[in-house]
Design a protein around this motif. Structure first.
Motif, PDB file in Angstrom:
ATOM      1  N   ALA A 150      -5.360 -14.443   0.959  1.00  0.00           N
ATOM      2  CA  ALA A 150      -5.801 -13.061   0.627  1.00  0.00           C
ATOM      3  C   ALA A 150      -4.890 -12.286  -0.339  1.00  0.00           C
ATOM      4  O   ALA A 150      -5.391 -11.378  -0.992  1.00  0.00           O
ATOM      5  CB  ALA A 150      -6.006 -12.200   1.909  1.00  0.00           C
ATOM      6  N   MET A 151      -3.451 -12.484  -0.612  1.00  0.00           N
ATOM      7  CA  MET A 151      -2.624 -11.721  -1.147  1.00  0.00           C
ATOM      8  C   MET A 151      -2.756 -12.335  -2.670  1.00  0.00           C
ATOM      9  O   MET A 151      -2.279 -11.709  -3.578  1.00  0.00           O
ATOM     10  CB  MET A 151      -0.980 -12.108  -0.448  1.00  0.00           C
ATOM     11  N   ARG A 152      -2.950 -13.470  -2.824  1.00  0.00           N
ATOM     12  CA  ARG A 152      -3.300 -14.245  -4.076  1.00  0.00           C
ATOM     13  C   ARG A 152      -4.459 -13.373  -4.761  1.00  0.00           C
ATOM     14  O   ARG A 152      -4.049 -13.176  -5.855  1.00  0.00           O
ATOM     15  CB  ARG A 152      -3.196 -15.711  -4.101  1.00  0.00           C
ATOM     16  N   GLU A 153      -5.334 -13.186  -3.723  1.00  0.00           N
ATOM     17  CA  GLU A 153      -6.574 -12.494  -4.591  1.00  0.00           C
ATOM     18  C   GLU A 153      -6.089 -11.027  -4.794  1.00  0.00           C
ATOM     19  O   GLU A 153      -6.451 -10.622  -5.874  1.00  0.00           O
ATOM     20  CB  GLU A 153      -7.640 -12.650  -3.495  1.00  0.00           C
ATOM     21  N   LEU A 154      -5.406 -10.548  -4.122  1.00  0.00           N
ATOM     22  CA  LEU A 154      -4.876  -8.984  -4.331  1.00  0.00           C
ATOM     23  C   LEU A 154      -4.167  -8.863  -5.596  1.00  0.00           C
ATOM     24  O   LEU A 154      -4.174  -8.118  -6.429  1.00  0.00           O
ATOM     25  CB  LEU A 154      -4.023  -8.447  -3.035  1.00  0.00           C
ATOM     26  N   THR A 176       1.662  -1.312   5.078  1.00  0.00           N
ATOM     27  CA  THR A 176       1.224  -2.512   4.445  1.00  0.00           C
ATOM     28  C   THR A 176       1.726  -2.488   2.959  1.00  0.00           C
ATOM     29  O   THR A 176       1.925  -3.805   2.317  1.00  0.00           O
ATOM     30  CB  THR A 176      -0.215  -2.603   4.714  1.00  0.00           C
ATOM     31  N   GLY A 177       2.284  -1.547   2.468  1.00  0.00           N
ATOM     32  CA  GLY A 177       2.721  -1.508   1.009  1.00  0.00           C
ATOM     33  C   GLY A 177       1.694  -0.783   0.009  1.00  0.00           C
ATOM     34  O   GLY A 177       1.686  -1.387  -1.086  1.00  0.00           O
ATOM     35  N   LYS A 178       1.182   0.069   0.429  1.00  0.00           N
ATOM     36  CA  LYS A 178       0.130   0.921  -0.468  1.00  0.00           C
ATOM     37  C   LYS A 178       0.634   1.307  -1.847  1.00  0.00           C
ATOM     38  O   LYS A 178       0.058   1.090  -2.725  1.00  0.00           O
ATOM     39  CB  LYS A 178      -0.522   1.900   0.113  1.00  0.00           C
ATOM     40  N   PRO A 313      -4.442  -6.422   3.480  1.00  0.00           N
ATOM     41  CA  PRO A 313      -4.558  -6.919   4.914  1.00  0.00           C
ATOM     42  C   PRO A 313      -3.362  -6.711   5.624  1.00  0.00           C
ATOM     43  O   PRO A 313      -2.245  -6.738   5.230  1.00  0.00           O
ATOM     44  CB  PRO A 313      -5.046  -8.567   4.538  1.00  0.00           C
ATOM     45  N   PRO A 314      -3.237  -6.588   7.028  1.00  0.00           N
ATOM     46  CA  PRO A 314      -2.220  -6.135   7.663  1.00  0.00           C
ATOM     47  C   PRO A 314      -1.347  -7.549   7.835  1.00  0.00           C
ATOM     48  O   PRO A 314      -2.041  -8.434   7.640  1.00  0.00           O
ATOM     49  CB  PRO A 314      -2.900  -5.635   9.071  1.00  0.00           C
ATOM     50  N   TRP A 356       3.457  -7.398  14.591  1.00  0.00           N
ATOM     51  CA  TRP A 356       3.829  -6.627  13.542  1.00  0.00           C
ATOM     52  C   TRP A 356       3.014  -5.427  13.243  1.00  0.00           C
ATOM     53  O   TRP A 356       2.325  -5.405  12.280  1.00  0.00           O
ATOM     54  CB  TRP A 356       4.073  -7.195  12.185  1.00  0.00           C
ATOM     55  N   PRO A 357       3.008  -4.506  14.408  1.00  0.00           N
ATOM     56  CA  PRO A 357       1.758  -3.424  14.181  1.00  0.00           C
ATOM     57  C   PRO A 357       2.293  -2.525  12.894  1.00  0.00           C
ATOM     58  O   PRO A 357       1.498  -1.678  12.592  1.00  0.00           O
ATOM     59  CB  PRO A 357       2.043  -2.642  15.485  1.00  0.00           C
ATOM     60  N   GLY A 358       3.523  -2.279  12.791  1.00  0.00           N
ATOM     61  CA  GLY A 358       3.843  -1.692  11.772  1.00  0.00           C
ATOM     62  C   GLY A 358       4.147  -2.121  10.399  1.00  0.00           C
ATOM     63  O   GLY A 358       4.565  -1.607   9.313  1.00  0.00           O
ATOM     64  N   ASN A 359       3.675  -3.372  10.539  1.00  0.00           N
ATOM     65  CA  ASN A 359       3.175  -4.296   9.212  1.00  0.00           C
ATOM     66  C   ASN A 359       4.709  -4.512   8.457  1.00  0.00           C
ATOM     67  O   ASN A 359       5.594  -4.825   9.013  1.00  0.00           O
ATOM     68  CB  ASN A 359       2.432  -3.658   8.214  1.00  0.00           C
ATOM     69  N   VAL A 360       4.633  -4.659   7.056  1.00  0.00           N
ATOM     70  CA  VAL A 360       5.882  -5.223   6.289  1.00  0.00           C
ATOM     71  C   VAL A 360       6.747  -4.120   6.412  1.00  0.00           C
ATOM     72  O   VAL A 360       8.022  -4.496   6.355  1.00  0.00           O
ATOM     73  CB  VAL A 360       5.342  -5.192   4.768  1.00  0.00           C
ATOM     74  N   ARG A 361       6.630  -2.774   6.591  1.00  0.00           N
ATOM     75  CA  ARG A 361       7.605  -1.967   6.824  1.00  0.00           C
ATOM     76  C   ARG A 361       8.541  -2.010   8.041  1.00  0.00           C
ATOM     77  O   ARG A 361       9.901  -2.298   8.195  1.00  0.00           O
ATOM     78  CB  ARG A 361       7.193  -0.515   6.738  1.00  0.00           C
TER      79      ARG A 361
END
Length: 449
Positions: A150-154, A176-178, A313-314, A356-361
């Motif tokens: 999913a990240m490669r596609e992003l 997530t890094g918007k 994606p989360p 990781w409910p807070g995701n990448v942060r």
């Protein structure tokens, strides 16, 4: 120029009447209060330039009232009034956030000069905040990490979207890094050498957002001492990143739509429009389609913003990227420290199993916490369990209460404690807008730890 608006709270009827009359003679608009009742609600609903508070109010301490005012309007300067015997308390109030203090009886020329100086200070702070928003993307990396499909596609989509000049809507949970994706799109566009202006729609008070976005003319409203260029016009030729677009007040949405549709802005108080050439990247963690149904987001604005959509994606849906991200954050946090820090294999497994409910942060914050608190240089599974996993683990089997408001209040207090009162970090932790945090802090009477 319109008069400065001063909120004045003092329980001395004679002093309140006399000083109020003198301030009006200076040309100020004065809203007097005999105590703290109704002050915070008034600040939320009406714009003020300066608050003048008695340190000793019958219903609430002046410092406590100031903290509630700052929770509602963080940048409103507060000047404290006090007697000679309470000067040390006034100095303590300044350490808590007051702009200045005046002792009674107040020389009228000093009162006027202090209020005007407090207003100019606020204007200077706002100008500096605008300049910080205009910092180019050079100071921030734009590489999107992740080998999950999913990240490669992003990444591939970001390359293609960057070459377009269409507006973009970035969707994803908080953390997530918007903004990183938005900067990556800008860096790959033909506008890469032009400004990248960040506007956090959830952090600007509703009464000021039109002025921030579109600018204003001198005298357009109380406190508009000089003409100001709006953030959209400041981004001319570049990209505007409208973060938390779902928090944009409905009243401002038609004006933003016109600016995007016709490429022109009309500053507050001006009869002229100015042409702007901008690309807009908007982001939100909210369901805008639900907002269309509920009426808090305009359908025409949604379709103007969502020409191209990127969805992040989360982290829980791409756990295979956790080791890569953790290693990158570790390298950044240790900064070449010797001996080199590393994760034990079992520690990385434990991190991958976390939701990781807070995701990448949240992962980034966890790595910083591990580097600070673990003995190192190897981070062990025990370290991960103690400093990361256990923080999310409930202390007992049942909830402390079933009252939703009390649960919300406790969650707010705990988040403030964990982040040392950093309200932006608290907003990210709770997955809400910064403005919501300020409103909740005021509602529940929660102050910094």
């Amino acid at each position: 120029m319109k008069a400065l608006r001063v909120l004045f709270a003092d329980d001395d009827d004679t002093l309140r009447r006399v000083l109020g009359r003198e301030m009006e003679a200076f040309g100020f608009e004065v809203r007097p209060f005999p105590d703290a009742a109704g002050v915070v609600e008034c600040v939320r609903s009406s714009p003020f330039d300066v608050a003048l508070l008695d340190l000793r109010l019958p219903s609430m301490d002046g410092v406590e009232l100031m903290e509630q005012i700052h929770a509602a309007v963080p940048d409103l300067p507060v000047v404290m009034l006090t007697g000679h015997g309470a000067v040390p308390d006034a100095v303590a109030a300044m350490r808590s956030g007051a702009y200045d203090f005046l002792t009674k009886p107040v020389p009228l020329d000093l009162l006027r000069a202090t209020i005007e100086r407090a207003h100019r200070f606020r204007e200077t702070v706002r100008e500096n905040q605008n300049l910080r928003r205009l910092v180019q993307q050079d100071s921030v990396g734009t590489e999107i990490l992740g080998e999950n499909p999913a990240m490669r596609e992003l990444r591939a989509l970001t390359e293609r979207v960057g070459r377009s000049d269409a507006n973009v809507l970035v969707l994803g949970e908080s953390g997530t890094g918007k903004e990183l994706v938005a900067r990556s799109v800008h860096a790959r566009s033909e506008r890469a050498e032009r400004p990248f202006v960040v506007v956090n729609c959830g952090a600007i008070p509703e009464t000021l957002i039109a002025s921030e976005l579109f600018g204003h003319e001198k005298g357009a409203f109380t406190g508009a001492a000089a003409r100001r260029t709006g953030l959209l016009e400041a981004a001319h030729g570049g990209t505007v990143f409208l973060d938390e677009i779902g928090e944009l007040p409905v009243a401002v949405q038609p004006t933003l739509l016109r600016a995007l549709q016709f490429g022109e802005v009309q500053p507050v108080g001006s009869e002229r429009v100015r042409a702007v050439d901008i690309r807009v990247i908007a982001a939100t963690h909210r369901d805008l389609l639900a907002g269309l149904e509920a009426g808090w987001f305009r359908e025409d604005l949604y379709y103007r913003l969502s020409t191209l959509v990127l969805e992040i994606p989360p982290l829980r849906e791409r756990r295979s990227d956790v080791p890569l991200l953790a290693a990158a954050f570790l390298a950044c946090a240790t900064g070449g420290r010797e001996p080199a820090w590393r994760f034990a294999g079992e520690a990385l497994d434990a991190l991958q199993r976390h939701d990781w409910p807070g995701n990448v942060r949240e992962l980034e914050n966890a790595v910083v916490r591990l580097v600070t608190l673990a003995a190192g240089p190897e981070i062990t599974p025990a370290d991960v369990d103690r400093f990361v996993i256990s923080r999310r683990r409930p202390s007992r089997g049942e909830l402390p209460t079933l009252d939703l408001q009390e649960l919300e209040r406790q969650a707010l207090i705990e988040a403030m404690r964990l982040h040392g009162g950093d309200k932006r970090a608290v907003a990210a932790e709770l997955g809400v807008a910064l403005k919501t945090v300020y409103n909740k802090l005021s509602r529940y009477g929660v102050s910094a730890p």
